[in-house]
Design an enzyme around this catalytic site. Structure first.
Site, PDB file in Angstrom:
ATOM      1  N   GLY A  35      -9.071   0.078  -7.688  1.00  0.00           N
ATOM      2  CA  GLY A  35     -10.330   0.689  -7.291  1.00  0.00           C
ATOM      3  C   GLY A  35     -10.157   2.131  -6.832  1.00  0.00           C
ATOM      4  CG  ASP A  36     -13.625   4.234  -5.816  1.00  0.00           C
ATOM      5  OD1 ASP A  36     -13.486   4.591  -7.006  1.00  0.00           O
ATOM      6  OD2 ASP A  36     -14.698   3.790  -5.366  1.00  0.00           O
ATOM      7  CB  THR A  61     -16.846   1.072  -4.661  1.00  0.00           C
ATOM      8  OG1 THR A  61     -16.687   0.437  -3.406  1.00  0.00           O
ATOM      9  CG2 THR A  61     -18.157   1.838  -4.693  1.00  0.00           C
ATOM     10  CB  ALA A  86      -0.898  -0.013   1.230  1.00  0.00           C
TER      11      ALA A  86
HETATM   12  C1  LIG Z   1     -31.595  -2.088   1.067  1.00  0.00           C
HETATM   13  C2  LIG Z   1     -30.520  -1.818   0.088  1.00  0.00           C
HETATM   14  C3  LIG Z   1     -29.908  -0.507   0.302  1.00  0.00           C
HETATM   15  C4  LIG Z   1     -28.723  -0.335  -0.595  1.00  0.00           C
HETATM   16  C5  LIG Z   1     -28.120   0.995  -0.400  1.00  0.00           C
HETATM   17  C6  LIG Z   1     -26.941   1.144  -1.263  1.00  0.00           C
HETATM   18  C7  LIG Z   1     -26.311   2.469  -1.114  1.00  0.00           C
HETATM   19  C8  LIG Z   1     -25.000   2.430  -1.808  1.00  0.00           C
HETATM   20  C9  LIG Z   1     -24.368   3.757  -1.884  1.00  0.00           C
HETATM   21  C10 LIG Z   1     -22.999   3.591  -2.355  1.00  0.00           C
HETATM   22  C11 LIG Z   1     -22.290   4.877  -2.341  1.00  0.00           C
HETATM   23  C12 LIG Z   1     -20.879   4.646  -2.641  1.00  0.00           C
HETATM   24  C13 LIG Z   1     -20.112   5.882  -2.521  1.00  0.00           C
HETATM   25  C14 LIG Z   1     -18.689   5.620  -2.852  1.00  0.00           C
HETATM   26  C15 LIG Z   1     -17.791   5.395  -1.963  1.00  0.00           C
HETATM   27  C16 LIG Z   1     -16.405   5.074  -2.321  1.00  0.00           C
HETATM   28  O1  LIG Z   1     -15.617   6.227  -2.196  1.00  0.00           O
HETATM   29  C17 LIG Z   1     -15.845   4.033  -1.360  1.00  0.00           C
HETATM   30  C18 LIG Z   1     -14.517   3.533  -1.881  1.00  0.00           C
HETATM   31  O2  LIG Z   1     -14.684   2.730  -2.975  1.00  0.00           O
HETATM   32  N1  LIG Z   1     -16.727   2.902  -1.247  1.00  0.00           N
HETATM   33  C19 LIG Z   1     -17.347   2.648  -0.127  1.00  0.00           C
HETATM   34  O3  LIG Z   1     -17.163   3.272   0.865  1.00  0.00           O
HETATM   35  C20 LIG Z   1     -18.300   1.472  -0.151  1.00  0.00           C
HETATM   36  C21 LIG Z   1     -19.598   1.851   0.462  1.00  0.00           C
HETATM   37  C22 LIG Z   1     -20.542   0.722   0.304  1.00  0.00           C
HETATM   38  C23 LIG Z   1     -21.755   0.962   1.099  1.00  0.00           C
HETATM   39  C24 LIG Z   1     -22.683  -0.201   1.004  1.00  0.00           C
HETATM   40  C25 LIG Z   1     -23.862   0.018   1.897  1.00  0.00           C
HETATM   41  C26 LIG Z   1     -24.796  -1.123   1.858  1.00  0.00           C
HETATM   42  C27 LIG Z   1     -25.948  -0.841   2.791  1.00  0.00           C
HETATM   43  C28 LIG Z   1     -26.829  -2.021   2.940  1.00  0.00           C
HETATM   44  C29 LIG Z   1     -27.918  -1.729   3.932  1.00  0.00           C
HETATM   45  C30 LIG Z   1     -28.858  -2.880   3.923  1.00  0.00           C
HETATM   46  C31 LIG Z   1     -29.935  -2.823   4.926  1.00  0.00           C
HETATM   47  C32 LIG Z   1     -30.704  -4.094   4.899  1.00  0.00           C
HETATM   48  C33 LIG Z   1     -31.634  -4.230   6.044  1.00  0.00           C
HETATM   49  C34 LIG Z   1     -32.226  -5.556   6.184  1.00  0.00           C
HETATM   50  N1  LIG Z   2       0.539  -4.172  -3.560  1.00  0.00           N
HETATM   51  C1  LIG Z   2      -0.364  -3.821  -2.639  1.00  0.00           C
HETATM   52  N2  LIG Z   2      -0.544  -4.562  -1.527  1.00  0.00           N
HETATM   53  C2  LIG Z   2      -1.470  -4.231  -0.620  1.00  0.00           C
HETATM   54  N3  LIG Z   2      -2.272  -3.148  -0.714  1.00  0.00           N
HETATM   55  C3  LIG Z   2      -2.126  -2.373  -1.793  1.00  0.00           C
HETATM   56  C4  LIG Z   2      -1.173  -2.667  -2.816  1.00  0.00           C
HETATM   57  N4  LIG Z   2      -1.271  -1.718  -3.769  1.00  0.00           N
HETATM   58  C5  LIG Z   2      -2.238  -0.870  -3.369  1.00  0.00           C
HETATM   59  N5  LIG Z   2      -2.760  -1.247  -2.188  1.00  0.00           N
HETATM   60  C6  LIG Z   2      -3.859  -0.638  -1.401  1.00  0.00           C
HETATM   61  O1  LIG Z   2      -5.025  -1.429  -1.572  1.00  0.00           O
HETATM   62  C7  LIG Z   2      -6.147  -0.649  -1.178  1.00  0.00           C
HETATM   63  C8  LIG Z   2      -7.401  -1.054  -1.913  1.00  0.00           C
HETATM   64  O2  LIG Z   2      -7.201  -1.011  -3.253  1.00  0.00           O
HETATM   65  P1  LIG Z   2      -8.274  -0.703  -4.364  1.00  0.00           P
HETATM   66  O3  LIG Z   2      -8.873   0.611  -4.170  1.00  0.00           O
HETATM   67  O4  LIG Z   2      -7.556  -0.936  -5.640  1.00  0.00           O
HETATM   68  O5  LIG Z   2      -9.378  -1.851  -4.193  1.00  0.00           O
HETATM   69  P2  LIG Z   2     -10.728  -1.950  -3.377  1.00  0.00           P
HETATM   70  O6  LIG Z   2     -10.580  -1.318  -2.042  1.00  0.00           O
HETATM   71  O7  LIG Z   2     -11.116  -3.367  -3.422  1.00  0.00           O
HETATM   72  O8  LIG Z   2     -11.763  -1.151  -4.256  1.00  0.00           O
HETATM   73  P3  LIG Z   2     -12.620   0.204  -3.991  1.00  0.00           P
HETATM   74  O9  LIG Z   2     -11.653   1.204  -3.452  1.00  0.00           O
HETATM   75  O10 LIG Z   2     -13.144   0.556  -5.346  1.00  0.00           O
HETATM   76  O11 LIG Z   2     -13.701  -0.130  -3.028  1.00  0.00           O
HETATM   77  C9  LIG Z   2      -5.763   0.777  -1.452  1.00  0.00           C
HETATM   78  O12 LIG Z   2      -5.919   1.495  -0.266  1.00  0.00           O
HETATM   79  C10 LIG Z   2      -4.292   0.723  -1.851  1.00  0.00           C
HETATM   80  O13 LIG Z   2      -3.564   1.692  -1.149  1.00  0.00           O
END
Ligand SMILES: CCCCCCCCCCCCC/C=C/[C@@H](O)[C@H](CO)NC(=O)CCCCCCCCCCCCCCC
Ligand SMILES: Nc1ncnc2c1ncn2[C@@H]1O[C@H](COP(=O)(O)OP(=O)(O)OP(=O)(O)O)[C@@H](O)[C@H]1O
Ligand SMILES: [Ca+2]
Length: 558
Positions: free
Chosen positions: A208-209, A253, A184
């Site tokens: 990813g992000d 994501t 990382a």
């Molecule tokens: C009922 C279904 C509801 C679904 C709601 C879905 C909302 C999803 C919104 C996603 C927003 C993502 C924003 C982006 C964030 C990224 O910078 C970051 C890095 O990759 N990803 C996350 O933090 C990853 C964040 C992932 C969050 C997932 C949340 C899932 C919530 C589920 C709740 C279920 C309740 C069920 C009750 C029985």
């Molecule tokens: N060679 C490596 N070994 C371990 N971790 C690493 C390496 N290269 C990068 N990383 C770290 O891995 C973490 C996750 O990486 P990445 O964002 O690509 O995937 P993800 O978390 O699965 O996806 P997302 O961010 O879209 O949810 C990052 O914080 C990055 O800093």
């Protein structure tokens, strides 16, 4: 559509049919020569992108052109053999054009057409004419620095790059230096201190992000360092990065890729890089007093998304499913947090989070020379601008505090956390979800997955802001607390004093952390400022569907 002067025009054979082929400075088109005795049907004149017998490719979407080695069956061995490029007396002279083809859901594919010429001279003339037009496209990258995270998402980054992306770069004659990260922050540190950036036209991130965040931090820090700008000072005007960043999605994501391209497809992203697209992006700087913490381009989330991330980090081995498991767990725990949010609202010219004007390719709002953007001109001092505006203060109990610098659309939520947020308008949408019942919160979450308005709840507020600050209640200064408690009763004052002194006490919720583009930020109190268009991606924003269906494409230059 204006008619372009023709650079070259010949009758060539395409798939065994004779076509009129035309090259202008903007388009390559070919149309089947129809027998004048047969009447032209409406279908082959006004059809969609590929009207029957009529095709048109913008020059800027041609990936490559090459002379074709014709394959024909060998009479001797019964196998297919390559025919030498210039067989005397042979009429096998052809060239192949690779170009972008749009498919469903914003995906791009690399298509090919082979055009057969009556003689080699004409063939070379065509190849040269098209190459000359491509050479004029100076926005296209020639040398790229590629970082691959082999452990992101489902751990497929390396394979995705080798099988889907590298062949496209090589066809487009792009040279690459590839670094597979070993830990990382390897990519961040390499970019920050070691990489010879003068050698490259862009940086590509396979992951990813979180991986994107590394690359962005490396590039922004390097740019500030090279320009003598101190990024630890929250009021500093940051210098935009010169190099564009390409994202090949291979994470869990892939929100930044999805929200800027419209899908998370490695081939589509590779093609946006090849054609040299450019999409500016806003970046939030996050400080605590005068200590720089991080940058963010997608989600800064305290409470629900902070807790989901915190829990999910312990489950990395599960891959992308970790977010769903932790999401349900966090949802059931139903924690809320108390604190104070203050923010500087954006100028009305950039619209509002509920105006339903979505940021699309060539977005008018992102191109506005608005007052919001003027704030970042070097000659303006921030304190002067702040005086013109009024900070608003909101105190309360929140299930989630989310700041979205872009829509945050992703496969889990195709319209995102804030569907009308803009990629490059210099603002972020601040979404406050106040304490409410589990059922109400579930209703709100569900609306991220359907067409209903997730802000249309009495417990949800949303503001378009240029800056904001958050102080969790347990970190508020005595004067802030005195002010707050003056609003409440004296008996309440007594109990809150006790709770402040006993953080573990179960009568008050404890603190959350920030989810900063998928990285945990343990600091509660933060100050955030949006820097308009600080970085650029190899992307063009999400294309309107009409681009895919525009009949003028099929009719161009005809
Ligand atoms: C009922 C279904 C509801 C679904 C709601 C879905 C909302 C999803 C919104 C996603 C927003 C993502 C924003 C982006 C964030 C990224 O910078 C970051 C890095 O990759 N990803 C996350 O933090 C990853 C964040 C992932 C969050 C997932 C949340 C899932 C919530 C589920 C709740 C279920 C309740 C069920 C009750 C029985
Ligand atoms: N060679 C490596 N070994 C371990 N971790 C690493 C390496 N290269 C990068 N990383 C770290 O891995 C973490 C996750 O990486 P990445 O964002 O690509 O995937 P993800 O978390 O699965 O996806 P997302 O961010 O879209 O949810 C990052 O914080 C990055 O800093
Ligand atoms: Ca924005």
């Amino acid at each position: 559509m204006e008619k372009q002067p023709r650079l070259l025009c010949s009758q060539l054979s395409v798939g065994g049919r004779v076509c009129d082929v035309t090259l202008s400075s903007s388009f390559l088109s070919w149309r089947e020569v129809v027998d004048s005795s047969k009447k032209r049907t409406a279908a082959n004149v006004y059809g969609p992108l590929k009207a029957a017998g009529s095709h048109c490719v913008p020059v800027c979407e041609i990936i490559a052109i090459q002379e074709t080695e014709e394959d024909c069956p060998s009479t001797n061995v019964g196998k297919w053999q390559k025919v030498p490029q210039n067989p005397a007396g042979s009429n096998q002279h052809a060239f192949t054009v690779s170009y972008v083809e749009r498919t469903l859901k914003h995906r791009w594919r690399c298509s090919e057409v082979t055009l057969h010429c009556p003689d080699r001279k004409l063939c070379l003339q065509w190849v040269q004419a098209i190459r000359e037009q491509l050479a004029l496209l100076t926005i296209r990258p020639k040398r790229l620095l590629v970082y691959i995270n082999p452990h992101g998402g489902k751990q497929r980054g390396k394979r995705i790059y080798e099988q889907k992306v590298a062949p496209i770069f090589s066809r487009a004659s792009i040279t690459t230096d590839v670094i597979v990260t070993e830990r990382a922050n390897h990519a961040r540190d390499h970019l920050k201190t070691e990489a010879d950036l003068k050698k490259y036209d862009g940086v590509v991130c396979v992951g990813g992000d979180g991986m994107f965040s590394e690359i962005m931090h490396g590039l922004i820090s390097r740019t500030q360092c090279d320009s003598g700008v101190d990024q630890s000072c929250a009021d500093e005007t940051l210098i935009p990065c010169g190099l564009r960043i390409g994202i090949i999605p291979a994470g869990s994501t892939d929100c930044i890729c999805y929200a800027t391209v419209g899908c998370n497809d490695p081939v589509t992203s590779a093609l946006h890089i090849v054609v040299g697209d450019s999409q500016p992006l806003d970046v939030c700087s996050v400080h605590q007093n005068n200590a720089f913490l991080r940058y963010s381009v997608s989600l800064l989330g305290y409470g629900f998304y902070g807790d989901v991330l915190m829990d999910s980090e312990r489950k990395r081995w599960m891959g992308p499913a970790r977010y769903d498991i932790s999401g349900v767990k966090t949802f059931l725990s139903h924690r809320y947090y108390e604190g104070t949010i203050s923010f500087l609202p954006a100028d009305g010219s950039v619209g509002t989070p509920r105006d339903k004007i979505q940021c699309r390719s060539g977005c008018n709002i992102c191109q506005l020379p608005s007052a919001d953007k003027a704030v970042y001109k070097v000659e303006d001092s921030i304190s002067e601008t702040e005086n013109k505006d009024v900070w608003q203060v909101i105190r309360g109990k929140f299930l989630a505090i989310n700041a979205a610098c872009m829509s945050c659309a992703c496969p889990r939520s195709p319209k995102g956390l804030s569907p009308s947020a803009h990629l490059a308008d210099g603002t972020a949408d601040l979404i406050l979800v106040r304490k409410c019942s589990r059922l109400d919160f579930l209703r709100h979450l569900l609306r991220h997955t359907n067409k209903n308005d997730q802000f249309d709840h009495p417990f949800v507020e949303v503001y378009r802001v240029r800056q904001f600050r958050f102080t969790p209640r347990y970190q508020e200064t005595d004067s802030e607390l005195d002010l707050r408690e003056a609003e409440g009763s004296s008996s309440k004052h007594f109990f809150t004093q006790i709770c402040r002194e006993h953080q573990a006490c179960s009568c008050a919720p404890t603190h959350s952390s920030w989810n900063c583009d998928g990285e945990i930020l343990p600091h509660g109190a933060i100050q955030v400022r949006v820097h308009c268009q600080l970085i650029k991606l190899f992307a063009r924003g999400i294309e309107e569907q009409s681009v895919f269906e525009d009949p003028s494409y099929a009719l161009c230059a005809i």
